[in-house]
Design a protein around this motif. Structure first.
Motif, PDB file in Angstrom:
ATOM      1  N   GLU A 169      45.004  44.645  41.926  1.00  0.00           N
ATOM      2  CA  GLU A 169      43.712  44.574  42.614  1.00  0.00           C
ATOM      3  C   GLU A 169      43.192  45.982  42.886  1.00  0.00           C
ATOM      4  O   GLU A 169      43.957  46.893  43.178  1.00  0.00           O
ATOM      5  CB  GLU A 169      43.856  43.803  43.927  1.00  0.00           C
ATOM      6  CG  GLU A 169      44.262  42.355  43.740  1.00  0.00           C
ATOM      7  CD  GLU A 169      44.356  41.621  45.069  1.00  0.00           C
ATOM      8  OE1 GLU A 169      43.388  41.670  45.837  1.00  0.00           O
ATOM      9  OE2 GLU A 169      45.400  41.015  45.326  1.00  0.00           O
ATOM     10  N   ARG A 207      39.318  31.768  43.285  1.00  0.00           N
ATOM     11  CA  ARG A 207      39.176  32.477  44.559  1.00  0.00           C
ATOM     12  C   ARG A 207      38.008  31.877  45.336  1.00  0.00           C
ATOM     13  O   ARG A 207      36.931  31.683  44.793  1.00  0.00           O
ATOM     14  CB  ARG A 207      38.925  33.958  44.323  1.00  0.00           C
ATOM     15  CG  ARG A 207      38.594  34.741  45.580  1.00  0.00           C
ATOM     16  CD  ARG A 207      38.268  36.188  45.292  1.00  0.00           C
ATOM     17  NE  ARG A 207      39.433  36.938  44.829  1.00  0.00           N
ATOM     18  CZ  ARG A 207      39.400  38.238  44.580  1.00  0.00           C
ATOM     19  NH1 ARG A 207      38.281  38.917  44.738  1.00  0.00           N
ATOM     20  NH2 ARG A 207      40.483  38.862  44.161  1.00  0.00           N
ATOM     21  N   TYR A 267      35.799  32.385  48.989  1.00  0.00           N
ATOM     22  CA  TYR A 267      35.539  33.322  50.081  1.00  0.00           C
ATOM     23  C   TYR A 267      34.523  32.725  51.043  1.00  0.00           C
ATOM     24  O   TYR A 267      33.405  32.388  50.650  1.00  0.00           O
ATOM     25  CB  TYR A 267      35.034  34.642  49.506  1.00  0.00           C
ATOM     26  CG  TYR A 267      34.551  35.646  50.535  1.00  0.00           C
ATOM     27  CD1 TYR A 267      35.213  35.806  51.757  1.00  0.00           C
ATOM     28  CD2 TYR A 267      33.448  36.451  50.290  1.00  0.00           C
ATOM     29  CE1 TYR A 267      34.787  36.723  52.688  1.00  0.00           C
ATOM     30  CE2 TYR A 267      33.007  37.383  51.214  1.00  0.00           C
ATOM     31  CZ  TYR A 267      33.685  37.517  52.413  1.00  0.00           C
ATOM     32  OH  TYR A 267      33.253  38.433  53.339  1.00  0.00           O
ATOM     33  N   GLU A 312      43.433  32.227  45.551  1.00  0.00           N
ATOM     34  CA  GLU A 312      43.176  33.032  46.746  1.00  0.00           C
ATOM     35  C   GLU A 312      42.174  32.319  47.652  1.00  0.00           C
ATOM     36  O   GLU A 312      41.144  31.839  47.184  1.00  0.00           O
ATOM     37  CB  GLU A 312      42.613  34.398  46.373  1.00  0.00           C
ATOM     38  CG  GLU A 312      43.582  35.275  45.592  1.00  0.00           C
ATOM     39  CD  GLU A 312      43.008  36.656  45.322  1.00  0.00           C
ATOM     40  OE1 GLU A 312      42.432  37.252  46.247  1.00  0.00           O
ATOM     41  OE2 GLU A 312      43.123  37.129  44.184  1.00  0.00           O
TER      42      GLU A 312
END
Length: 277
Positions: free
Chosen positions: A62, A181, A183, A200
């Motif tokens: 990352e 992912r 968020y 994630e």
């Protein structure tokens, strides 16, 4: 930052064309990056602390920004003309090359630097790092307003603040596969299905997973130290709250591994507690 800054298109004669985009476009992009904020230039102390808190891997290359704005700096002492300055005790210079090697060994990819001196920035460029400073110090000094003495009547106004709107909560009811992912910006994240290895879940607030949590969970992504992580079955490969990480290099305690649990921040350590449903 998400808007197009420039598009390069060309036809014969050098004129711009609106009918085709050409071979490429230059567009600004905004990404969510990890930031390594240093508070000491002592490399041995940093390496020991890194090994204890972050382990040796699990970040999957990352990108990360190295922030040196919190490193104590030696203050130059004025001297009398004709005298040699004395070497005063002060913090050691930042070993930027060693920091980059440490991060890369932990599967992180340094991409930029912030809060650096001119010498550190020159070395950063040699190491392939960009300058992440918001604006040059010279520009900030030039744009600073010059105070002027003004005598005038002052009108005092009472400002009544309206209650802030409640933060939004993002709800996900489908399993998350490896590489996915999610968020939740500005609020909490609620996941009602399995979070697989390699997935994630990230939130500016708290993360709630009412299913097995096997991937990465990051709460308080913008620095909220009161954020927490809740899981029906805690099996995460990475846990983080407000920048404090724990990876699989440090196995989960037996009383929470694979069981209902919550994770909270106590000082600068992650505390894990079993939950009884």
């Amino acid at each position: 930052m998400g808007e197009s800054k420039a598009e390069f298109t060309r036809e014969g004669g050098g004129r711009k064309s609106a009918s085709r985009t050409g071979t490429f476009e230059l567009k600004s992009r905004r990404f969510s990056l990890l930031g390594l904020v240093l508070h000491s230039a002592d490399m041995s102390e940093l390496a020991a602390d890194w090994a204890e808190r972050a382990g040796a891997g699990g970040f999957e290359h990352e990108p990360v920004v190295i922030d040196l704005s919190g490193v104590p700096r030696a203050v130059a002492t004025p001297t009398v003309e004709g005298q040699t300055p004395l070497a005063l005790d002060g913090p050691a210079p930042v070993d930027l090359r060693a920091i980059v090697e440490l991060l890369r060994a932990s599967q992180l990819q340094p991409v930029a630097i912030a809060g650096a001196t001119a010498e550190e920035l020159a070395l950063a460029h040699e190491l392939g790092l960009a300058d992440a400073a918001d604006e040059p110090a010279a520009e900030r000094a030039a744009s600073a307003p010059v105070p002027a003495e003004v005598v005038r009547e002052v009108v005092v106004e009472k400002i009544v603040e309206k209650p802030a709107a409640p933060a939004p909560t993002l709800v996900v009811d489908k399993p998350l596969r490896s590489g996915q992912r999610v968020y939740a910006k500005g609020g909490d994240l609620v996941v009602l299905a399995l979070v697989n290895h390699g997935a994630e879940v990230i939130a500016d607030g708290s993360v709630h997973v009412y299913a097995p949590l096997r991937g990465k969970a990051i709460a308080g992504a913008r620095g909220d130290t009161s954020a927490r992580i809740y899981a029906h079955s805690l099996e995460a490969e990475l846990l983080a709250i407000a920048g404090i990480y724990r990876t699989t290099e440090n196995p989960l305690p037996a009383d929470v591994a694979g069981k209902p649990a919550q994770v909270l921040l106590e000082g600068e350590k992650l505390l894990m507690q079993p939950l009884a449903f």
